[in-house]
Design an enzyme around this catalytic site. Sequence first.
Site, PDB file in Angstrom:
ATOM      1  N   GLY A  25       7.829   3.646  12.906  1.00  0.00           N
ATOM      2  CA  GLY A  25       9.058   4.312  12.472  1.00  0.00           C
ATOM      3  C   GLY A  25      10.174   3.373  12.081  1.00  0.00           C
ATOM      4  N   ALA A  76       7.163  -2.068  11.332  1.00  0.00           N
ATOM      5  CA  ALA A  76       5.938  -1.432  10.858  1.00  0.00           C
ATOM      6  C   ALA A  76       6.196   0.034  10.558  1.00  0.00           C
ATOM      7  CB  ALA A  76       4.820  -1.560  11.894  1.00  0.00           C
ATOM      8  N   LYS A  77       5.512   0.537   9.518  1.00  0.00           N
ATOM      9  CA  LYS A  77       5.643   1.945   9.162  1.00  0.00           C
ATOM     10  C   LYS A  77       5.264   2.841  10.338  1.00  0.00           C
ATOM     11  CE  LYS A  77       4.128   0.962   4.408  1.00  0.00           C
ATOM     12  NZ  LYS A  77       3.046   1.185   3.430  1.00  0.00           N
ATOM     13  N   ARG A  78       4.148   2.470  11.002  1.00  0.00           N
ATOM     14  CA  ARG A  78       3.634   3.340  12.060  1.00  0.00           C
ATOM     15  C   ARG A  78       4.577   3.434  13.251  1.00  0.00           C
ATOM     16  NH1 ARG A  78       0.514  -1.292  12.087  1.00  0.00           N
ATOM     17  NH2 ARG A  78       0.688  -2.618  13.912  1.00  0.00           N
ATOM     18  N   SER A 126       0.860  -1.186   0.000  1.00  0.00           N
ATOM     19  CA  SER A 126       0.000   0.000   0.000  1.00  0.00           C
ATOM     20  C   SER A 126       0.896   1.235   0.000  1.00  0.00           C
ATOM     21  CB  SER A 126      -0.901   0.011   1.241  1.00  0.00           C
ATOM     22  OG  SER A 126      -1.747  -1.114   1.258  1.00  0.00           O
TER      23      SER A 126
END
Length: 285
Positions: free
Chosen positions: A250, A246-248, A13
């Site tokens: 960092g 995870a992106k969230r 995504s």
Amino acid sequence: MSGETVVTRFAPSPTGRLHLGHAVSAIRAHDFARERGGRFVLRIEDIDGTRSRPEFVAGILEDLAWLGLRWDALAFQSERLATYEAALDRLKARGLVYPCFCTRAEIAASASAPQGDVGPAYPGTCRGLSAAEIASRTGACCWRLDMPKALAETGALTWHDAAAGWIVADPLAQGDVVLARKDAPASYHLAVTLDDAAQGVTDVVRGVDLFAATDVHRVLQALLELPVPSYHHHPLVVDAAGRRLAKRDGALSLAEMRAGGEDGATLAARLRRGIGSRFPGEDLS
């Protein structure tokens, strides 16, 4: 599937930059196809209008090319909205989906216990709304699959994972999953199932965090008369504390690694060799 051309896909995504976890999954899917003379599809899952950005699409292409990966086809979910709508209409016509007006807070408050990997399973609050009650609602709604009714049509279902073997699907544990969100024309479950079928994916190579979601996808395949791919769920890349990247949170991006002087081809070779002591949860062999 004897004699069938192998087709895999990597489907990120565009809501942030790719990190090492993405790199491992992309390399696994890419190499699985290449080693078998097959095709590798890059699918951009860009129907989250609030978070998807063109610059992240460009970043995905840049990062994968930096790793030395090449794709045989490039697809965008945003170009397939009519297909998702048509499939949802088929399920509506059969009475297998219903509108849900609940908020996340209401669902969390009404759930007796957390279930699954994505929070509490939906307790079915809106499943029994009458036509008059539905007509009286003015707020936005999502559309949920009536799982008990769906399973009454499909009966028991199985699917195969390369590591776990034959799995008897247990989609009831996921509850009445969302097939069309309030803010998007399709959920992950509906879009990915339709896309894999349309793009001829024979082997789904993805992280083990999506293992349980496969039960839901198996139901949709049966309801919509779609082919069933073989599944290959791999371990996740985790940090030193054992948490998945995870992106969230960092996680260090591939772009940051590149800016720091890392060579993409060297990194890809290291991941293929299984040298990744910083990520003890992932067996890269």
